[in-house]
Design an enzyme around this catalytic site. Structure first.
Site, PDB file in Angstrom:
ATOM      1  N   GLU A 285       1.049  -0.848   0.210  1.00 16.55           N
ATOM      2  CA  GLU A 285      -0.196  -0.240  -0.347  1.00 16.55           C
ATOM      3  C   GLU A 285       0.895   1.623  -0.005  1.00 16.55           C
ATOM      4  O   GLU A 285       0.719   1.867   0.357  1.00 16.55           O
ATOM      5  CB  GLU A 285      -1.225  -0.103   1.101  1.00 16.55           C
ATOM      6  N   GLU A 399      -6.761 -10.694  -0.877  1.00 19.25           N
ATOM      7  CA  GLU A 399      -7.370 -10.162   0.055  1.00 19.25           C
ATOM      8  C   GLU A 399      -8.559 -10.011  -0.252  1.00 19.25           C
ATOM      9  O   GLU A 399      -9.907  -9.419  -0.018  1.00 19.25           O
ATOM     10  CB  GLU A 399      -6.306  -8.900   1.110  1.00 19.25           C
TER      11      GLU A 399
END
Ligand code: XIL
Length: 492
Positions: A285, A399
């Protein structure tokens, strides 16, 4: 119109790109390092946080809430339909060793206990029909039982994928003490890969500078390898879940001192676990949503080092791989890069930049934390995956969950089936998509309710009776299975 629709049509993208300052959609990783005084940094996580969930909601959730959520919509349309109701009593599947090829986790890792447990112990799964204390029993739609126990991982492998997998927060939550949860975690018909939800993150692995604690992480690996699972090791460098010695140093970091910390952490951890990991999420991220595709400037690593921290981290991982002759794969992992747009392009630019520097990058993780009805279409996810694989890297859905506003409605549950189907089918359609991992499989242990207020029901199973009671398979499970078996049936 949803935020995502606006982004894909370019309207909102144009709007946010116009807002200064930012990297926009032409993000380039450069070696130029910016030295920024630490005093301007917002602290994001603390080792002293009472729990991981608490620390997360302080640090990570605001950005995720903003980025992942938008007004709930049920306008998403898809023609896919699936059977949505069934009651079933129990599924009993005899466990078989799921990985026997030379690429199996056990054969790659001589230290893994998998080599001594190639036939896993009983992994029979008991599921019940939904009853008493479900969130909304009247609208819960259940999966169809398969008589043979044939499951998601079996179907994924038949479709040419390496796995269908799950994250688990072991050790950390009470999953390990939940017999029924563990029974399903160990069910090799459904899960051939495991990702640690938290225990490999920086604050747990290097709680004090130069002091590494690999105990919990090794426990996770051993547990996963006991049923021959691949392990996607997660993650090395991220702005969240950092120890206080990183976020609040006695002496302010400089470019040089924090770059050394990044290098040492990545190099040591990759070296330590070696090929017990199938892959590492080296950087997690790094990109922001606003302006889409710019670097996330709330990361201490970005603040002190600039975008070069991404290069530094991958260089350290590359060196560890080379010096130890490892085969572990190196991934960049992010959210809101699952559909075409400025942020996805920025992630592609990271791949290109690393490759141009002869730094190893093998894949990109598409997190896929979706909202029911706002999941990108199968076609848009396929196109997006192909944009990455065209650069010579693999992709993985890393995810996946599809959350919805509580309590669930029948319409939302039906839409959730279609949303899971879209993502899994996109992976099936793209050769370079190696597998799908859900971000835990049981609502009882999901990160969603504590992170996104009022939302939940995002996983494939639930426990109507609470912890340590039988699991119930949702219809969303069928959405995944149909996406996987449909491909297998159409394969020559
Ligand atoms: C989450 C965990 O599930 C939570 O338990 C923790 O409090 C915060 O992190 N993107 C990621 C994962 O890459 O590491 C995050 O996991 C979810 C979002």
């Amino acid at each position: 119109m949803s935020v995502r629709s606006l982004l894909t049509t370019g309207l909102l993208a144009a709007a946010v790109l116009a807002s200064p300052p930012g990297y926009g959609n032409t993000v380039t990783v450069t070696a130029t390092k910016e030295v920024t005084k630490y005093s301007t940094i917002t602290k994001t996580a603390s080792c002293n946080a009472p729990s991981k969930y608490t620390s997360h909601s302080k640090s990570h959730s605001p950005s995720h809430s903003t980025s992942h959520s938008s007004s709930h919509s049920t306008s998403h349309s898809t023609s896919h339909s699936t059977s949505t109701s069934a009651t079933h009593s129990s599924i009993t599947s005899s466990a078989t060793s799921s990985a026997t090829s030379k690429t199996s986790p056990s054969s790659r890792s001589s230290t893994s206990p998998a080599s001594s447990s190639s036939t896993s112990s009983s992994s029979s799964v008991t599921t019940t029909s939904s009853s008493a204390s479900n969130t909304n029993p009247s609208t819960t739609i259940l999966a169809t039982a398969t008589a043979t126990g044939y499951g998601l991982n079996d179907a994924a492998k038949a479709a040419g994928k390496l796995w269908f997998g799950t994250a688990a927060d072991i050790p950390g939550t009470n999953e390990l003490e939940d017999f029924y949860y563990m029974q399903e975690f160990n069910n090799t018909h459904d899960f051939g890969e495991a990702t640690p939800g938290n225990i490999m993150k920086f604050m747990f692995i290097e709680p004090e500078q130069g002091v590494f604690d690999f105990t919990g992480a090794q426990q996770f690996i051993d547990l996963a390898h006991a049923t021959d699972k691949y392990v996607r090791c997660h993650n090395l460098i991220w702005k969240s879940e950092l120890p206080t010695w990183v976020t609040d140093p006695a002496v302010p970091w400089t470019n040089e001192t924090l770059s050394a910390v990044v290098y040492e952490h990545v190099y040591n951890v990759v070296t330590h676990f070696g090929d017990q990991c199938y892959s590492w999420d080296v950087v997690n991220e790094a990109l922001a949503d606003s302006p889409a595709g710019s670097y996330d400037n709330s990361s201490i690593f970005y603040d002190v080092i600039g975008p070069a921290y991404v290069v530094d981290a991958f260089q350290a991982a590359t060196d560890a791989v080379k010096n130890n002759s490892l085969s572990v794969k190196l991934y960049y992992n992010d959210y809101n890069i699952e559909f075409p747009g400025a942020k996805s392009i920025a992630a592609q630019n990271i791949v290109s930049e690393l490759k141009a520097r002869n730094i190893q990058i093998d894949g990109v993780g598409l997190e896929s934390h979706f909202i029911v009805g706002e999941t990108p279409s199968q076609a848009s996810q396929t196109t997006n995956m192909q944009a990455f694989t065209a650069l010579g890297v693999d992709v993985a859905v890393t995810e996946l969950d599809v959350r919805l506003p509580l309590p669930p409605t029948a319409a939302d549950e039906t839409q959730q089936v279609a949303d899971y189907y879209s993502t899994v089918a996109a992976c099936v359609a793209v050769k370079g998509c190696v597998g799908v991992t859900v971000w835990d499989f049981d609502d009882n242990y999901s990160w969603i309710p504590s992170t996104f207020a009022g939302q939940g029901y995002g996983d494939l199973f639930l426990q109507p009776g609470g912890s340590n009671t039988p699991l119930v398979k949702k219809a969303a499970y069928d959405g995944c299975l149909e996406a996987l078996t449909g491909a297998a049936e159409s394969s020559p």
